[in-house]
Design a protein around this motif. Structure first.
Motif, PDB file in Angstrom:
ATOM      1  N   THR A  91       0.867  -1.181   0.000  1.00 21.08           N
ATOM      2  CA  THR A  91       0.000   0.000   0.000  1.00 21.08           C
ATOM      3  C   THR A  91       0.899   1.224   0.000  1.00 21.08           C
ATOM      4  OG1 THR A  91      -1.902   1.037   1.095  1.00 21.08           O
ATOM      5  CG2 THR A  91      -0.148   0.193   2.510  1.00 21.08           C
ATOM      6  N   HIS A 131      -3.570   7.973 -11.182  1.00 23.95           N
ATOM      7  CA  HIS A 131      -3.350   9.398 -10.915  1.00 23.95           C
ATOM      8  C   HIS A 131      -2.944   9.613  -9.458  1.00 23.95           C
ATOM      9  CE1 HIS A 131      -7.468   8.494  -9.796  1.00 23.95           C
ATOM     10  NE2 HIS A 131      -7.561   9.628  -9.132  1.00 23.95           N
ATOM     11  N   GLU A 132      -3.477   8.804  -8.546  1.00 27.39           N
ATOM     12  CA  GLU A 132      -3.079   8.894  -7.145  1.00 27.39           C
ATOM     13  C   GLU A 132      -1.640   8.411  -6.966  1.00 27.39           C
ATOM     14  OE1 GLU A 132      -5.832   6.914  -4.586  1.00 27.39           O
ATOM     15  OE2 GLU A 132      -7.585   7.956  -5.420  1.00 27.39           O
ATOM     16  N   TYR A 133      -1.284   7.364  -7.697  1.00 24.85           N
ATOM     17  CA  TYR A 133       0.090   6.850  -7.649  1.00 24.85           C
ATOM     18  C   TYR A 133       1.054   7.914  -8.164  1.00 24.85           C
ATOM     19  CZ  TYR A 133       3.848   3.344  -8.135  1.00 24.85           C
ATOM     20  OH  TYR A 133       5.012   2.628  -8.032  1.00 24.85           O
ATOM     21  N   TRP A 189      -2.308  -1.917 -16.920  1.00 31.44           N
ATOM     22  CA  TRP A 189      -2.172  -0.477 -17.155  1.00 31.44           C
ATOM     23  C   TRP A 189      -2.163  -0.191 -18.650  1.00 31.44           C
ATOM     24  CZ3 TRP A 189       2.435   1.227 -13.517  1.00 31.44           C
ATOM     25  CH2 TRP A 189       2.095   0.928 -12.184  1.00 31.44           C
ATOM     26  N   TRP A 221       1.737  10.383  -5.551  1.00 37.85           N
ATOM     27  CA  TRP A 221       2.638   9.825  -4.528  1.00 37.85           C
ATOM     28  C   TRP A 221       4.088   9.879  -5.008  1.00 37.85           C
ATOM     29  CZ3 TRP A 221       6.177   5.895  -4.058  1.00 37.85           C
ATOM     30  CH2 TRP A 221       6.524   5.511  -2.752  1.00 37.85           C
ATOM     31  N   THR A 227      -5.486   0.147 -11.646  1.00 36.72           N
ATOM     32  CA  THR A 227      -5.442   0.946 -12.868  1.00 36.72           C
ATOM     33  C   THR A 227      -6.251   2.228 -12.742  1.00 36.72           C
ATOM     34  OG1 THR A 227      -5.164  -1.093 -14.139  1.00 36.72           O
ATOM     35  CG2 THR A 227      -5.843   0.876 -15.355  1.00 36.72           C
ATOM     36  N   ALA A 228      -7.362   2.161 -12.047  1.00 36.76           N
ATOM     37  CA  ALA A 228      -8.223   3.334 -11.902  1.00 36.76           C
ATOM     38  C   ALA A 228      -7.630   4.391 -10.970  1.00 36.76           C
ATOM     39  CB  ALA A 228      -9.596   2.908 -11.379  1.00 36.76           C
ATOM     40  N   LYS A 229      -6.541   4.039 -10.263  1.00 35.07           N
ATOM     41  CA  LYS A 229      -5.953   4.984  -9.309  1.00 35.07           C
ATOM     42  C   LYS A 229      -4.524   5.379  -9.685  1.00 35.07           C
ATOM     43  CE  LYS A 229      -8.799   3.608  -5.358  1.00 35.07           C
ATOM     44  NZ  LYS A 229      -8.802   3.193  -3.932  1.00 35.07           N
ATOM     45  N   SER A 258      -0.442  -0.711  -8.361  1.00 36.35           N
ATOM     46  CA  SER A 258      -1.512   0.279  -8.266  1.00 36.35           C
ATOM     47  C   SER A 258      -2.731  -0.160  -9.067  1.00 36.35           C
ATOM     48  CB  SER A 258      -1.028   1.623  -8.811  1.00 36.35           C
ATOM     49  OG  SER A 258      -2.094   2.545  -8.909  1.00 36.35           O
ATOM     50  N   HIS A 302      -3.672   9.327 -17.793  1.00 36.72           N
ATOM     51  CA  HIS A 302      -3.201   8.882 -16.479  1.00 36.72           C
ATOM     52  C   HIS A 302      -1.870   8.144 -16.618  1.00 36.72           C
ATOM     53  CE1 HIS A 302      -7.395   8.967 -14.342  1.00 36.72           C
ATOM     54  NE2 HIS A 302      -7.022  10.134 -14.822  1.00 36.72           N
TER      55      HIS A 302
END
Length: 198
Positions: free
Chosen positions: A70, A110-112, A137, A115, A106-108, A104, A145
């Motif tokens: 995580t 942009h959050e990765y 991905w 980070w 795939t839908a997140k 990560s 993204h």
């Protein structure tokens, strides 16, 4: 597993506690150092993989690889990286970067990417940052993204396997990879080294 660039054996991932003889001739070794996770709402780190030591006959560089179950605070990752880098340097080994292995969703992505920005701010400009990538991905991520993530790192090493098995329908992923215009590498199992798909 083996990291390749343009079909050449340039780099090895070493996930075990010893270096295979064949890896000693590589230009770069990606040495697994451990895993970060959150357990009972507490960020924890467990050392695994290759301990710092001198490597007879090796003249290449080392990239320290960390598994994330995580997204923990970047400062925690960098603290471990800096300590391990000093330990390797004391044994005469050049450490030229850090690689993050995080699956990560795939839908997140942009959050990765956000980070990774924080990681870069903490680690400084003189350290190369790369990440591993999932086949999904390539197949499912919104192009913007994935491109955003590409621009945050030196390269993405896409893993052409899952666990100990090659990806199914791997020719589809190879086609998707051929359309990329940004730097990437391939992660392959030893059993995939001479596979016709590559």
């Amino acid at each position: 597993s083996l990291e390749c660039v343009n079909g050449k054996k340039s780099s090895y991932w070493v996930w075990s506690s010893f270096i295979p003889e064949s890896a000693r001739f590589a230009k770069n070794i990606y040495a697994y150092q451990g895993v970060f996770n959150i357990i009972a709402e507490r960020e924890v780190y467990r050392f695994e993989g290759l301990s710092p030591h001198s490597i007879d006959g090796y003249s290449g560089s080392l990239t320290l690889t960390y598994r994330l179950e995580t997204l923990v605070h970047p400062e925690m990752v960098i603290s471990r990286f800096k300590a391990h880098r000093k330990a390797w340097i004391r044994h005469g080994i050049l450490v030229d970067g850090i690689q993050i292995d995080y699956d990560s969703p795939t839908a997140k992505l942009h959050e990765y990417a956000d980070w990774v920005i924080l990681l870069k701010q903490v680690i400084g400009k003189d350290t190369c940052i790369s990440i591993t990538g999932l086949g999904d991905w390539l197949a499912s991520a919104p192009p913007n993204h994935l491109n955003d993530l590409f621009h945050k790192v030196s390269f993405i090493a896409f893993m052409m396997y899952h666990g100990s098995q090659p990806l199914k329908h791997i020719d589809t992923y190879i086609t998707l990879l051929s359309r990329l215009s940004l730097p990437f590498k391939l992660g392959r199992l030893q059993t995939q080294v001479n596979a016709k798909e590559f």
